[in-house]
Design an enzyme around this catalytic site. Structure first.
Site, PDB file in Angstrom:
ATOM      1  N   LEU A   8       0.900  -1.176  -0.063  1.00 29.77           N
ATOM      2  CA  LEU A   8       0.083  -0.036  -0.177  1.00 29.77           C
ATOM      3  C   LEU A   8       0.716   1.440   0.014  1.00 29.77           C
ATOM      4  O   LEU A   8       1.679   1.474   0.823  1.00 29.77           O
ATOM      5  CB  LEU A   8      -0.704   0.078   1.182  1.00 29.77           C
ATOM      6  CG  LEU A   8      -1.857  -1.211   1.520  1.00 29.77           C
ATOM      7  CD1 LEU A   8      -2.749  -1.015   2.656  1.00 29.77           C
ATOM      8  CD2 LEU A   8      -2.215  -1.468   0.124  1.00 29.77           C
ATOM      9  N   ARG A  15       1.681  14.764   6.622  1.00 31.32           N
ATOM     10  CA  ARG A  15       2.360  15.136   7.790  1.00 31.32           C
ATOM     11  C   ARG A  15       3.832  14.984   7.373  1.00 31.32           C
ATOM     12  O   ARG A  15       4.615  15.836   8.256  1.00 31.32           O
ATOM     13  CB  ARG A  15       2.311  14.285   9.256  1.00 31.32           C
ATOM     14  CG  ARG A  15       0.931  14.573   9.972  1.00 31.32           C
ATOM     15  CD  ARG A  15       0.703  13.602  10.936  1.00 31.32           C
ATOM     16  NE  ARG A  15       0.181  12.316  10.526  1.00 31.32           N
ATOM     17  CZ  ARG A  15       0.375  11.033  11.277  1.00 31.32           C
ATOM     18  NH1 ARG A  15       0.944  11.024  12.276  1.00 31.32           N
ATOM     19  NH2 ARG A  15       0.019   9.923  10.540  1.00 31.32           N
ATOM     20  N   LYS A  22       5.421  10.023   0.112  1.00 33.59           N
ATOM     21  CA  LYS A  22       5.894   9.385   1.588  1.00 33.59           C
ATOM     22  C   LYS A  22       6.959   8.449   1.262  1.00 33.59           C
ATOM     23  O   LYS A  22       7.921   8.272   1.935  1.00 33.59           O
ATOM     24  CB  LYS A  22       4.740   9.227   2.508  1.00 33.59           C
ATOM     25  CG  LYS A  22       5.016   8.870   3.734  1.00 33.59           C
ATOM     26  CD  LYS A  22       4.242   8.830   4.740  1.00 33.59           C
ATOM     27  CE  LYS A  22       3.027   7.609   4.534  1.00 33.59           C
ATOM     28  NZ  LYS A  22       2.049   7.768   5.921  1.00 33.59           N
ATOM     29  N   TYR A 367      42.825  17.781 -12.823  1.00 29.24           N
ATOM     30  CA  TYR A 367      41.517  17.381 -13.239  1.00 29.24           C
ATOM     31  C   TYR A 367      41.785  16.372 -14.429  1.00 29.24           C
ATOM     32  O   TYR A 367      42.404  16.620 -15.312  1.00 29.24           O
ATOM     33  CB  TYR A 367      40.574  18.322 -13.734  1.00 29.24           C
ATOM     34  CG  TYR A 367      39.390  17.917 -14.469  1.00 29.24           C
ATOM     35  CD1 TYR A 367      38.457  17.034 -13.666  1.00 29.24           C
ATOM     36  CD2 TYR A 367      39.064  17.866 -15.975  1.00 29.24           C
ATOM     37  CE1 TYR A 367      37.296  16.433 -14.491  1.00 29.24           C
ATOM     38  CE2 TYR A 367      38.127  17.307 -16.615  1.00 29.24           C
ATOM     39  CZ  TYR A 367      37.255  16.512 -15.728  1.00 29.24           C
ATOM     40  OH  TYR A 367      36.339  15.990 -16.285  1.00 29.24           O
ATOM     41  N   ALA A 381      51.448  17.912 -10.270  1.00 27.02           N
ATOM     42  CA  ALA A 381      50.580  19.072  -9.606  1.00 27.02           C
ATOM     43  C   ALA A 381      50.035  19.859 -10.749  1.00 27.02           C
ATOM     44  O   ALA A 381      50.786  20.380 -11.561  1.00 27.02           O
ATOM     45  CB  ALA A 381      51.119  19.678  -8.469  1.00 27.02           C
TER      46      ALA A 381
HETATM   47  C1  UD1 Z   1      -3.782   1.065   9.440  1.00 28.21           C
HETATM   48  C2  UD1 Z   1      -4.745   0.265  10.190  1.00 28.21           C
HETATM   49  C3  UD1 Z   1      -4.304   0.171  11.569  1.00 28.21           C
HETATM   50  C4  UD1 Z   1      -3.072  -0.230  12.155  1.00 28.21           C
HETATM   51  C5  UD1 Z   1      -2.045   0.925  11.175  1.00 28.21           C
HETATM   52  C6  UD1 Z   1      -0.594   0.251  11.441  1.00 28.21           C
HETATM   53  C7  UD1 Z   1      -6.857   0.219   8.709  1.00 28.21           C
HETATM   54  C8  UD1 Z   1      -7.988   0.848   8.755  1.00 28.21           C
HETATM   55  N1  UD1 Z   1      -6.201   0.532   9.781  1.00 28.21           N
HETATM   56  O1  UD1 Z   1      -3.919   2.692  10.045  1.00 28.21           O
HETATM   57  O2  UD1 Z   1      -5.395  -0.862  12.247  1.00 28.21           O
HETATM   58  O3  UD1 Z   1      -2.791  -0.007  13.256  1.00 28.21           O
HETATM   59  O4  UD1 Z   1      -2.460   0.895   9.833  1.00 28.21           O
HETATM   60  O5  UD1 Z   1       0.088   1.248  10.668  1.00 28.21           O
HETATM   61  O6  UD1 Z   1      -6.094  -0.308   7.602  1.00 28.21           O
HETATM   62  N2  UD1 Z   1      -3.112   3.720   1.920  1.00 28.21           N
HETATM   63  C9  UD1 Z   1      -3.379   3.411   0.615  1.00 28.21           C
HETATM   64  N3  UD1 Z   1      -4.548   3.851   0.078  1.00 28.21           N
HETATM   65  C10 UD1 Z   1      -5.615   4.543   0.947  1.00 28.21           C
HETATM   66  C11 UD1 Z   1      -5.060   4.600   2.571  1.00 28.21           C
HETATM   67  C12 UD1 Z   1      -3.975   4.152   2.841  1.00 28.21           C
HETATM   68  O7  UD1 Z   1      -2.472   3.214  -0.322  1.00 28.21           O
HETATM   69  O8  UD1 Z   1      -6.575   4.395   0.696  1.00 28.21           O
HETATM   70  C13 UD1 Z   1      -1.601   3.293   2.338  1.00 28.21           C
HETATM   71  C14 UD1 Z   1      -0.895   4.465   3.006  1.00 28.21           C
HETATM   72  O9  UD1 Z   1      -0.396   5.122   2.138  1.00 28.21           O
HETATM   73  C15 UD1 Z   1      -0.248   3.647   4.153  1.00 28.21           C
HETATM   74  C16 UD1 Z   1      -0.929   2.456   4.263  1.00 28.21           C
HETATM   75  O10 UD1 Z   1      -1.878   2.302   3.377  1.00 28.21           O
HETATM   76  O11 UD1 Z   1       1.112   3.311   3.362  1.00 28.21           O
HETATM   77  C17 UD1 Z   1      -1.632   2.604   5.684  1.00 28.21           C
HETATM   78  O12 UD1 Z   1      -2.619   3.747   5.777  1.00 28.21           O
HETATM   79  P1  UD1 Z   1      -2.535   4.681   7.020  1.00 28.21           P
HETATM   80  O13 UD1 Z   1      -3.591   5.680   6.591  1.00 28.21           O
HETATM   81  O14 UD1 Z   1      -1.220   5.190   7.401  1.00 28.21           O
HETATM   82  O15 UD1 Z   1      -3.301   3.579   8.079  1.00 28.21           O
HETATM   83  P2  UD1 Z   1      -3.741   3.931   9.487  1.00 28.21           P
HETATM   84  O16 UD1 Z   1      -5.019   4.714   9.164  1.00 28.21           O
HETATM   85  O17 UD1 Z   1      -2.660   4.462  10.190  1.00 28.21           O
END
Ligand code: UD1
Ligand code: MG
Length: 465
Positions: A8, A15, A22, A367, A381
């Site tokens: 993912l 942030r 990221k 160089y 040199a």
């Molecule tokens: C998610 C989990 C949470 C877990 C945490 C661990 C869910 C609903 N929750 O939370 O239980 O404790 O990860 O880090 O899954 N991403 C996508 N597409 C999206 C949303 C997110 O690609 O639509 C990717 C983000 O870029 C990231 C990863 O998925 O790499 C996790 O997404 P993030 O929003 O950080 O998850 P959390 O809400 O923190």
């Protein structure tokens, strides 16, 4: 059995406050997503990276890693479109996972770089598993609910949790292995009636858990720590650095000042290598036995043989240096530099696409670009290969045991034969035959007593002795 990884990586990473997606932010020189991909076992049927925000940059990075041979298995991408949650991210992969004949999926996050390959391998070998961690302050992580026998009962996001559920310290690490048919079914039934109006992957995982046993395995929180802010990035880098340094110390490497030394994940160090304070080694670097790398030196994508001494403050990129070379201090070796054994390249020498044969020396202020320099040749040199005429680059070929006098310019294209001698201060525009002496400078004239007369005239004018 066809296991496919889904990574993912579509999130915005608000942030980080960055124009760079990221997952491309580096930890010790390698982007987070590359760490994740490199930890995958080679026997996977493939990996599908879910992208959206900054997708051009991610696609370009993936293509470059592919060309460099850094990806352990075939990688494809799926554009999620507007990200609607982690569940949505996997939903959009359904056609691609079907196409790959997937029987089991392993899901990882592109912003969780430090999961050990052994942990990922365990996940890839599991039937149905969720990686969790126990945290004293579980914060915004999803809380893991378990049956009495340890099986997964559900995951509740912090924003949806009851006060009692919030007290659970076992949290979801966001890494899973699941049978694809069961997860596929669960994804089709996802709804977004929750606090964040998102399609939660965790709901699909829980639905699979209701049908079959999903194991919960806890691991070191460092392995599941995500990068959401620059603070996280710094903490992850420090953790990775500690881990890498501990490894190399066990293998017989000395770090004079570990806190200021950065060694990337693709660096290979042999026994009795010594790294002085402030050294940075990045990308694919190999350093042979008994090498000493001087304070403040930066080495990127380079290979050093045995017993090479890099004196302080050198910058070395895409260079190969044979055993026994002496480099620096303050040398800059650029792309395509090849030093054979026992070559000396000293202070304020810049090289680019320069091949120096065994025992050649360029010890001061030079160089050397687009050039080949023969065995035992001495470059004085201030020597400069004038390789660029404003439009094209040209080569300078220098034979064996040549002596190039100080402050000479070699105007390329030009060839200097074996054993030739070039007088200091010469501008060489024509080839020099073997064993010839080449001189090109105006003859010197000495005027006897002129200095004394000049000084007395000055004194008469100014009154100063
Ligand atoms: C998610 C989990 C949470 C877990 C945490 C661990 C869910 C609903 N929750 O939370 O239980 O404790 O990860 O880090 O899954 N991403 C996508 N597409 C999206 C949303 C997110 O690609 O639509 C990717 C983000 O870029 C990231 C990863 O998925 O790499 C996790 O997404 P993030 O929003 O950080 O998850 P959390 O809400 O923190
Ligand atoms: Mg989120």
């Amino acid at each position: 059995m066809s296991t496919v990884a889904v990574i993912l990586a579509a999130g915005l990473g608000t942030r980080m406050k960055s124009r760079l997606p990221k997952v491309l932010h580096p930890i010790l020189g390698d982007p987070s997503l590359l760490w994740v991909l490199r930890a995958l076992p080679a026997n996977l049927a493939g990996a599908v990276v879910v992208i959206h925000h900054g997708k051009e940059q991610v696609l370009a990075a993936l293509a470059a890693w592919q060309v460099a041979g850094l990806l352990p298995c075939p990688v494809t991408t799926v554009d999620q479109g507007e990200p609607l949650g982690t569940g949505h991210a996997v939903q959009v992969c359904i056609p691609e996972l079907d196409r790959l004949g997937t029987t089991r999926v392993v899901i990882l996050c592109g912003d969780v770089p430090l999961t050990e390959p052994t942990t990922v391998a365990r996940l890839c070998g599991a039937e149905a598993l969720l990686l969790a961690m126990d945290l004293p302050t579980p914060g915004s992580y999803g809380r893991v609910l378990q049956h009495a026998d340890g099986r997964l009962a559900g995951v509740v996001e912090a924003k949806d949790a009851s006060p009692d559920q919030l007290k659970v310290s076992r949290v979801n690490g966001g890494a899973y292995a699941l049978p694809w048919p069961a997860l596929r079914e669960a994804l089709l039934g996802l709804r977004n009636d929750n606090a964040q109006r998102e399609y939660y992957l965790t709901d699909a995982v829980a639905a699979v858990g209701a049908e079959l046993a999903v194991a919960v395995v806890c691991c070191d929180p460092e392995e599941l720590a995500g990068m959401n802010s620059r603070q996280d990035q710094a903490a992850l880098q420090a953790a990775a650095q500690r881990r890498i340094q501990q490894h190399w110390m066990t293998e017989g490497v000395t770090f004079l000042h570990p806190d200021s030394t950065l060694v990337g994940p693709r660096v290979q160090l042999e026994q009795d290598v010594l790294l002085e304070p402030g050294v940075r080694l990045e990308g694919a670097v190999r350093i042979g036995r008994d090498c000493r790398i001087g304070q403040g030196s930066v080495i990127v994508d380079s290979v050093l043989g045995e017993d090479v001494v890099v004196r302080p403050y050198c910058v070395i990129e895409r260079t190969m240096a044979g055993s026994g070379c002496r480099i620096g201090p303050f040398a800059r070796l650029r792309e395509g530099t090849e030093l054979a054994e026992s070559v000396h390249v000293g202070n304020f020498v810049e090289t680019k696409k320069a091949k120096l044969h065994r025992g050649a020396k360029a010890n001061h202020l030079a160089y050397l670009g687009d050039t080949e320099i023969g065995e035992g040749t001495n470059i004085g040199a201030g020597v400069i290969t004038c390789n660029y005429d404003g439009v094209h680059k040209h080569r300078t070929t220098i034979g064996r045991k040549v002596f190039v006098g100080s402050d000479s310019q070699l105007v390329a294209p030009v060839t200097i034969g074996d054993g030739a001698l070039i007088g200091a201060g010469s501008t060489i525009t024509q080839d020099v035959p073997a064993d010839a002496l080449a001189l090109s400078r105006t003859a010197q004239s000495n005027r006897e007593g002129s200095a004394t007369r000049f000084r007395s005239r000055q004194k008469d004018r100014t009154g100063v002795d």
